[in-house]
Write an enzyme that holds these catalytic residues in place. Sequence first.
Site, short mmCIF file in Angstrom:
data_model
loop_
_atom_site.label_atom_id
_atom_site.label_comp_id
_atom_site.label_asym_id
_atom_site.label_seq_id
_atom_site.Cartn_x
_atom_site.Cartn_y
_atom_site.Cartn_z
N ASP A 1 -5.64 1.83 -3.11
CA ASP A 1 -4.20 1.57 -3.24
C ASP A 1 -3.43 2.31 -2.15
OD1 ASP A 1 -1.91 0.69 -5.37
OD2 ASP A 1 -1.41 2.64 -4.49
N LYS B 1 2.16 -2.43 -0.63
CA LYS B 1 3.44 -2.65 -1.30
C LYS B 1 4.58 -2.94 -0.33
CE LYS B 1 1.81 0.76 -4.62
NZ LYS B 1 0.90 1.51 -3.76
N HIS C 1 7.59 -2.51 -4.42
CA HIS C 1 7.45 -1.08 -4.67
C HIS C 1 8.49 -0.55 -5.65
CE1 HIS C 1 5.55 2.63 -2.54
NE2 HIS C 1 5.76 2.87 -3.82
N TYR D 1 3.87 4.79 2.70
CA TYR D 1 2.99 5.95 2.82
C TYR D 1 2.69 6.28 4.27
CZ TYR D 1 1.89 4.89 -2.13
OH TYR D 1 1.94 4.61 -3.47
#
Length: 304
Positions: A49, A79, A110, A54
């Site tokens: 994931d 996401k 998200h 990120y």
Amino acid sequence: MATYIEVPSFKLNTGASIQGVGFGTWRSTEEEAYSAVIDAIKAGYRHIDTAYIYGNEHIVGKAIKDSGVPREELFVTTKLWVTGVQKAQECLERSVKALGLEYVDLYLMHWPVAMNANGNDPNLPSKPDGSRDIIPESEWSYIDTYKSMEKLLDTGLTKAIGVSNFTKEKMEKLLKETTVVPAALQIELHPLLPQQELVDFCHENKILVEAYSPLGSIGAPLLKTEELIKLGEKYKVSTACICISWSVWRGVIPLPKSTKAARIAENFKIVKLSDEDGKTVSELYKTHGVQRFVAPDWGVKIFD
């Protein structure tokens, strides 16, 4: 000696299989993310994931490629970030390219928030007064975002779509106003935030539930909970194993994250909790209080 059980697989409403414990990559630096994903795949994880925000999609993708495991054996999630909600296909194309893959298995919204893509920051724009540069829901809502995501299923770039950080109220509205039932909902779930009513609603509607921060976010605060420590002693496992096993016990996929090889491997081991012990963990919030660890201030109401 602990008696571990095999990590089960779950079925999405698309018919696809997904491993019952996934590997989360939030808050990992590039170097950490690469080593962690390599270590996770070596430990047996086949469910990875990540997310655009990120900032590690490219390095996660490199680790996937370097692992030598065939793509079809892996389940990869990323996401759609809040500033990209009005250009979902462009954002998905960017993520797939960054990952170095032909497709992702699951693409999630998200947050149920829309932010100005042309603001003073590409990811978290703010207004002159310092408040979040949010697009009013009257102009663009999470329903609009999801409807645009439905079209992504025709591109072949993602096998399934879903959402993250939604409440039961938002899920009910989404199901009423859209066509494709989300394949998954990813939310903060742990013993002090079990959200049983929302989990039950999703299961009733064949929506898989995933638990991020299954140990209670940064520093794993839940691991100091006396009742969990005692259960760990009973099953001869760590308190982290109890939390992760509890998620699987209730039909939820936990997404533990770590950058340490030993802990990554340990988090992939689960035990079969008795129903009595599972219920004990489910009711910890009644004595310890409900605690939500991830609640950014978006300037609009997200959670109840």
